[in-house]
Motif scaffolding. Structure first.
Motif, PDB file in Angstrom:
ATOM      1  N   PRO A 217     -49.079  11.704  28.529  1.00 50.95           N
ATOM      2  CA  PRO A 217     -50.687  11.478  27.944  1.00 50.95           C
ATOM      3  C   PRO A 217     -50.984   9.929  28.278  1.00 50.95           C
ATOM      4  O   PRO A 217     -49.930   9.147  28.120  1.00 50.95           O
ATOM      5  CB  PRO A 217     -50.793  11.664  26.471  1.00 50.95           C
ATOM      6  N   GLY A 218     -52.018   9.330  28.849  1.00 52.50           N
ATOM      7  CA  GLY A 218     -52.631   8.112  28.894  1.00 52.50           C
ATOM      8  C   GLY A 218     -52.243   7.354  30.306  1.00 52.50           C
ATOM      9  O   GLY A 218     -52.811   6.272  30.208  1.00 52.50           O
ATOM     10  N   SER A 219     -51.634   8.034  30.898  1.00 53.68           N
ATOM     11  CA  SER A 219     -51.159   7.409  32.229  1.00 53.68           C
ATOM     12  C   SER A 219     -52.352   7.072  33.092  1.00 53.68           C
ATOM     13  O   SER A 219     -52.396   5.983  33.867  1.00 53.68           O
ATOM     14  CB  SER A 219     -50.063   8.170  33.155  1.00 53.68           C
TER      15      SER A 219
END
Length: 365
Positions: free
Chosen positions: A304-306
């Motif tokens: 998540p968030g990459s």
């Protein structure tokens, strides 16, 4: 430009056209026909359409253009049904992915309206109204095949409207269109479905092939998930050209089969090398007046968030991301995130920034 348009068939393409014309062209009134009233009510409640009916009737009166967005084998019938309700200068278009057969039929009634055939080269394996979106046509080729008696000013109006919805209009003859589409679209769909049917027939009772097919096989057969009714129609509407291309394909397969049988390593290698060179020549920097795309692939961690980190990093440096897509497996290459830009300058700037942050970046050609 077009104050009132009509849509016949409110599926993926019809719904997307309605949304694009309402929001990008500024069309005031959109009238729609669909056999399923629930879809019409949904589009009406969303403010996408203004008038609707489950019959072809006078809601289409006064339309500047009517798009027939149905399977190819229904297009001519709906064009005939429109005649009592539209003016002679109304543009009637369609979105069929075959053009020659439709064109030949429409010629018999082309004095009743202004026919300008069309084929937006975009879509999705999802094919109903709920999959429709305003930006479906962005940077997609939209082939235009006008009738011989279509006035230039009408063609120009239509051309400009297609540009306004974000597409790239290209004019060709209907017969050339069908030859091109048989080669690059229709037969590839047949191949994708053939591969799926073949693996289904060969699979083990435990379904090992089905399990392992989640990588590259799934990617190259994605289009096999398309609407079977549409593809049944296309196969018979463009029968001659499809059969011609299939005969050519049989010769190509025979060539590689013979090379393997004969143990001819040089012939087999040449087969793959020729294909590689031709495939690699499909540059994302398209020449001429068509859209130019400057792409990179970025190897990112699946967490998540990459993607958000990269988006913020580039936007904070004044770089506009034109498009972004994810590759769901690493079977064939390292980069799992594709990013495209408006210019080579922005692409190079993004490469420098990402590499300075220790990202592995590759230029996509």
């Amino acid at each position: 430009m077009f104050d009132k348009i009509g849509i016949i068939g409110l599926g993926l393409i019809g719904g997307s056209l309605a949304k694009a014309f309402k929001n990008r062209v500024g069309t005031k009134t959109i009238a729609a026909f669909n056999r399923n009233e629930d879809v019409l009510k949904q589009a009406y409640d969303e403010g996408v359409i203004d008038l609707y009916s489950t019959e072809i009737d006078d809601i289409f009166s006064g339309c500047d253009v009517v798009f027939i967005c149905t399977p190819v084998n229904f297009i001519f019938d709906y064009a005939q049904k429109l005649i009592p309700y539209i003016d002679k200068d109304c543009i009637v278009s369609d979105v069929g992915s075959t053009k020659g057969g439709i064109y030949d039929k429409i010629k018999t009634i082309s004095n009743k309206f202004c026919y300008i055939g069309g084929h937006p080269m975009t879509g999705s394996e999802k094919f109903r109204y709920m999959a429709s979106k305003e930006h479906l046509f962005e940077n997609a080729y939209y082939i235009i095949t006008p009738a011989e008696n279509a006035p230039d000013y009408k063609i120009n109006q239509f051309y400009e409207a297609i540009e306004k919805i974000g597409a790239i209009p290209v004019m060709v003859s209907p017969y050339l269109h069908d030859y091109i589409m048989a080669s690059i679209s229709h037969v590839p769909h047949i191949i994708a479905s053939s591969l799926c049917n073949n693996v289904k027939a060969l699979d083990t009772p435990q379904g090992h092939m089905h399990l392992m097919a989640a990588g590259g096989f799934k990617d190259i057969t994605r289009i096999a998930s398309s609407n079977p009714d549409m593809w049944e129609s296309i196969c018979f509407e463009n029968k001659e050209q499809i059969l011609n291309v299939l005969v050519s394909l049989e010769e190509v397969i025979k060539e590689i089969k013979t090379g393997i049988l004969d143990g001819n390593h040089a012939q087999v290698r040449e087969f793959f090398d020729d294909a590689r060179k031709y495939r690699d020549s499909f540059s994302n920097i398209t020449p001429g007046s068509f859209v130019k795309r400057y792409e990179i692939s970025v190897d990112v961690l699946d967490k998540p968030g990459s993607i958000a980190v990269i988006s913020v990093l580039l936007s904070s440096n004044g770089i506009n991301i034109k498009n972004m897509s994810i590759v769901n497996n690493r079977e064939r290459e390292n980069g799992v995130l594709y990013v495209s830009f408006d210019s080579e300058e922005q692409r190079q700037k993004s490469i420098d920034i990402l590499k300075s942050m220790n990202y592995e970046v590759q230029i996509k050609n």
